[in-house]
Design a protein around this motif. Structure first.
Motif, short mmCIF file in Angstrom:
data_model
loop_
_atom_site.label_atom_id
_atom_site.label_comp_id
_atom_site.label_asym_id
_atom_site.label_seq_id
_atom_site.Cartn_x
_atom_site.Cartn_y
_atom_site.Cartn_z
N TYR A 76 0.84 -1.20 0.00
CA TYR A 76 0.00 0.00 0.00
C TYR A 76 0.87 1.25 0.00
CZ TYR A 76 -3.79 -3.12 1.62
OH TYR A 76 -4.71 -4.12 1.74
N TYR A 127 0.51 5.76 -0.34
CA TYR A 127 -0.44 6.87 -0.18
C TYR A 127 0.28 8.19 -0.47
CZ TYR A 127 -2.12 3.18 2.99
OH TYR A 127 -2.47 1.98 3.53
N TYR A 139 -0.36 12.11 0.75
CA TYR A 139 -1.07 13.07 1.59
C TYR A 139 -0.51 14.47 1.33
CZ TYR A 139 -3.07 9.44 4.68
OH TYR A 139 -3.77 8.38 5.20
N LEU A 176 -5.69 12.91 2.59
CA LEU A 176 -5.34 11.90 1.61
C LEU A 176 -5.73 12.33 0.20
CD1 LEU A 176 -4.25 9.01 1.14
CD2 LEU A 176 -6.60 8.19 1.48
N TYR A 189 -4.36 6.96 -3.31
CA TYR A 189 -3.64 5.85 -2.71
C TYR A 189 -3.65 4.66 -3.67
CZ TYR A 189 -8.29 4.00 -1.49
OH TYR A 189 -9.58 3.53 -1.53
N PHE A 241 3.37 14.43 1.43
CA PHE A 241 3.98 13.26 2.07
C PHE A 241 3.52 11.99 1.39
CE2 PHE A 241 6.22 14.79 5.73
CZ PHE A 241 5.64 16.02 5.99
N HIS A 255 2.37 1.15 3.61
CA HIS A 255 1.94 0.17 4.61
C HIS A 255 2.12 -1.20 4.00
CE1 HIS A 255 -0.96 -2.31 6.94
NE2 HIS A 255 -0.48 -1.59 7.93
N GLY A 270 -7.78 -0.58 4.47
CA GLY A 270 -6.51 -0.46 3.79
C GLY A 270 -5.58 0.55 4.43
N SER A 271 -5.72 0.70 5.74
CA SER A 271 -4.87 1.62 6.51
C SER A 271 -4.94 3.05 6.01
CB SER A 271 -3.41 1.12 6.54
OG SER A 271 -3.28 0.04 7.45
N ARG A 272 -6.10 3.45 5.49
CA ARG A 272 -6.29 4.85 5.13
C ARG A 272 -6.67 5.62 6.39
NH1 ARG A 272 -10.90 4.69 1.43
NH2 ARG A 272 -11.02 2.47 1.89
N LEU A 273 -5.86 6.59 6.73
CA LEU A 273 -6.06 7.36 7.95
C LEU A 273 -6.70 8.71 7.69
CD1 LEU A 273 -4.09 5.15 8.93
CD2 LEU A 273 -2.93 6.90 10.28
#
Lengths: 114, 115
Positions: free
Chosen positions: A31, A33, A35, A45, A48, A90, A94, B100-103
């Motif tokens: 994973y 992402y 941000y 976010l 992703y 950023f 994961h 999916g660990s999206r914060l």
């Protein structure tokens, strides 16, 4: 072991210019992402990816595009930069099977759009 | 959609003392996680502590502990014996189970530890 590396670290653009931010990870994480961090707004976010060849929209995707052609790289593109995109960006990763919510972050890329 | 609110933009504490940072959240989910992340001046985000909503026991990590009040949707961070190295921006974050660990992050609280 570099972890998560973002390039460039700093960039100044003029309105309407395009650019790409590169996120590279050597942790074999599934994973990834992107941000953006703005004062008083925390991190939001943008897009992703849950694996090579996949991408999905996050909370604030407008004006950005992404690609994940290789598992280790996640690119964030601005096709026509606007002053509202001035921010610190950023990248995070994961492992997919690791501790839920434990993200590994890059050091950030500061983008200024004039 | 979930929201996370940190109502204290800035806080300060004397070295060796205790400080508590506040966080509230809003969600209709029942299974979720809450986190505190630390961002020192280097900008490197670091996970400080994690709480699973189904666990009633408050999480602790050395000098860091949380007060998780599920009904009140409150998740505060207590730092004991504050050290100069604790000076940082602290972010509260929420994550739905199996997302999916999206914060979702709060606005952040800038903590300064004074000598």
């Amino acid at each position: 072991n570099a972890g998560v590396t973002q390039t460039p670290k700093f960039r100044v653009l003029k309105t309407g210019q395009s650019m790409t931010l590169l996120c590279a990870q050597d942790m074999n994480h599934e994973y990834m992402y992107w941000y953006r961090q703005d004062p008083g707004m925390g991190l939001r976010l943008i897009h992703y990816s849950v694996g090579e060849g996949t991408t999905a929209k996050g909370e604030v995707p407008d004006g950005y595009n992404v690609s994940r052609l290789k598992k280790q790289n996640f690119l964030l593109g601005l096709e026509s930069a606007a002053p509202s995109q001035t921010s610190v960006y950023f990248c995070a990763t994961h492992g997919g099977t690791g501790v839920a919510g434990e993200l590994f972050f890059g050091e950030g890329s500061r983008l200024t759009v004039l | 959609a979930q929201t996370v609110t940190q109502s204290q933009p800035e806080m300060s504490v004397q070295e060796a003392e205790t400080v508590t940072l506040s966080c509230t959240y809003d969600t209709s989910e029942n299974n979720y996680y809450l986190f505190w992340y630390k961002q020192p001046p280097s900008r490197q985000m670091i996970l400080v502590i994690r709480q699973e909503a189904y666990k009633q026991q408050n999480a602790t990590e050395n000098r860091f502990s949380v007060n998780f009040q599920k009904a009140a949707k409150s998740f505060s961070l207590k730092i004991s014996d504050s050290q100069l190295g604790d000076t940082a921006m602290y972010f509260c974050a929420f994550m739905k189970h199996e997302s999916g660990s999206r914060l979702t992050f709060g606005e952040g609280t800038q903590l300064t530890v004074n000598p």
